[in-house]
Design an enzyme around this catalytic site. Sequence first.
Site, PDB file in Angstrom:
ATOM      1  N   GLY A  12       0.806  -1.211   0.000  1.00  7.94           N
ATOM      2  CA  GLY A  12       0.000   0.000   0.000  1.00  7.94           C
ATOM      3  C   GLY A  12       0.842   1.264   0.000  1.00  7.94           C
ATOM      4  CD  GLN A  13      -1.945   5.922  -1.588  1.00  9.35           C
ATOM      5  OE1 GLN A  13      -2.017   6.633  -2.575  1.00  9.35           O
ATOM      6  NE2 GLN A  13      -2.735   6.090  -0.552  1.00  9.35           N
ATOM      7  CG  LEU A  38      -5.235  -7.959   6.807  1.00 12.59           C
ATOM      8  CD1 LEU A  38      -5.016  -6.460   6.719  1.00 12.59           C
ATOM      9  CD2 LEU A  38      -4.651  -8.504   8.100  1.00 12.59           C
ATOM     10  CB  ALA A  61      -6.555   0.804   6.106  1.00 10.92           C
ATOM     11  CE1 TYR A  62     -13.921   0.134   1.615  1.00 10.69           C
ATOM     12  CE2 TYR A  62     -13.703  -2.221   1.327  1.00 10.69           C
ATOM     13  CZ  TYR A  62     -14.311  -1.032   1.005  1.00 10.69           C
ATOM     14  OH  TYR A  62     -15.314  -1.005   0.059  1.00 10.69           O
ATOM     15  CG  ASP A 103      -8.939  13.290   8.566  1.00 10.56           C
ATOM     16  OD1 ASP A 103      -8.753  12.153   8.081  1.00 10.56           O
ATOM     17  OD2 ASP A 103      -9.186  14.286   7.850  1.00 10.56           O
ATOM     18  CE1 TYR A 126     -10.886   4.540   5.829  1.00 15.97           C
ATOM     19  CE2 TYR A 126     -11.215   6.874   6.279  1.00 15.97           C
ATOM     20  CZ  TYR A 126     -10.375   5.787   6.159  1.00 15.97           C
ATOM     21  OH  TYR A 126      -9.032   5.927   6.373  1.00 15.97           O
ATOM     22  CE  LYS A 130      -8.469   3.362   9.729  1.00 15.66           C
ATOM     23  NZ  LYS A 130      -7.424   2.336   9.500  1.00 15.66           N
ATOM     24  CD1 TRP A 151      -7.997  15.002   4.609  1.00 16.57           C
ATOM     25  CD2 TRP A 151      -7.433  16.763   3.345  1.00 16.57           C
ATOM     26  NE1 TRP A 151      -9.026  15.907   4.661  1.00 16.57           N
ATOM     27  CE2 TRP A 151      -8.714  16.993   3.892  1.00 16.57           C
ATOM     28  CE3 TRP A 151      -6.868  17.747   2.534  1.00 16.57           C
ATOM     29  CZ2 TRP A 151      -9.445  18.154   3.651  1.00 16.57           C
ATOM     30  CZ3 TRP A 151      -7.597  18.906   2.286  1.00 16.57           C
ATOM     31  CH2 TRP A 151      -8.876  19.104   2.829  1.00 16.57           C
TER      32      TRP A 151
END
Length: 316
Positions: A12-13, A38, A61-62, A103, A126, A130, A151
């Site tokens: 992932g990023q 997962l 994460a989703y 956030d 979302y 979380k 972000w």
Amino acid sequence: MKPTILLTGKSGQLGSELNRLLPKLGNVIAPARNELELRDPEQIRQIMRSTKPQLVVNAAAYTAVDAAETDEANALAVNAEAPRLLAVEAKKISAMLVHFSTDYVFDGSKEAPYVETDHPNPLNAYGRTKLAGEEAICSSGAAHLIFRTSWVYATHGRNFLLTILRLATEREELKIVADQVGAPTCTVDLAEATTRILAGMIADDKSQFASPEAAGTYHITAAGETTWYDFTQAILEEAAHASQDLSWFAAATQGRPLLARRVVPITASEYGSHTPRPAYSVLSNSRLTQTFGIALPDWRTQLHQCFAKRSFERMS
């Protein structure tokens, strides 16, 4: 003796940046997605019990905010149930879990940066999933660090930066939301800050993570704040001077010229998304700085560094 570190989400990023940095701290085990599903509780239990890590870094994460509205069960499995199981298993072997949140656990009604003790009230699926993950980790009794960020973008993957660059090669005019405020955070800075924090804990605790004094929830974002509209303006300013020799930029634009000449501010309601988002989701990083002595650069500086061929070897 270096700790064993289990890293999830390595492709992932954020995970890819952590996978580059964490080997400086210990022996990293980073299963690919096809090696660790997962949404499969048994796979989570098996990898935790077979690897017996001292440190678990959950970068998976989703993150598809809009899709989660109609796919909340899968989002909940990845964002809440998987972290819960990781925490439960970590507790059993006295390991520490590092987890990343968002956030979007806040509703955006505040007019000053959110602190860790502010009451969460997510507006969308979302954010709910979380927050459920955060609560499950805290209830598990496992030593943990929960890092809320915001972000998030990178020079690879799917994110706002790359979307804007693609659209800028297709359209002369971009209509961008101007009434949502946050702090765009680059995964390079996020991963480097996380690694520095863990390096300090390893040095202080000699790789024993069972009861770190600094355990808890922290906000970790770029300094400053902006809107999606102003973030877009800044991206295009940087892109106007970018070189096609910059490989990620060339890939994002596919070597095509930028056509965008106008950026038009619109409201979130005009944008027409069916997914509610907080109007103001800036997070205060004061607790992070007071506890670990770390502060991320301003969001504009982070963006500039993405276009300036920043060295990926800044950490030694």
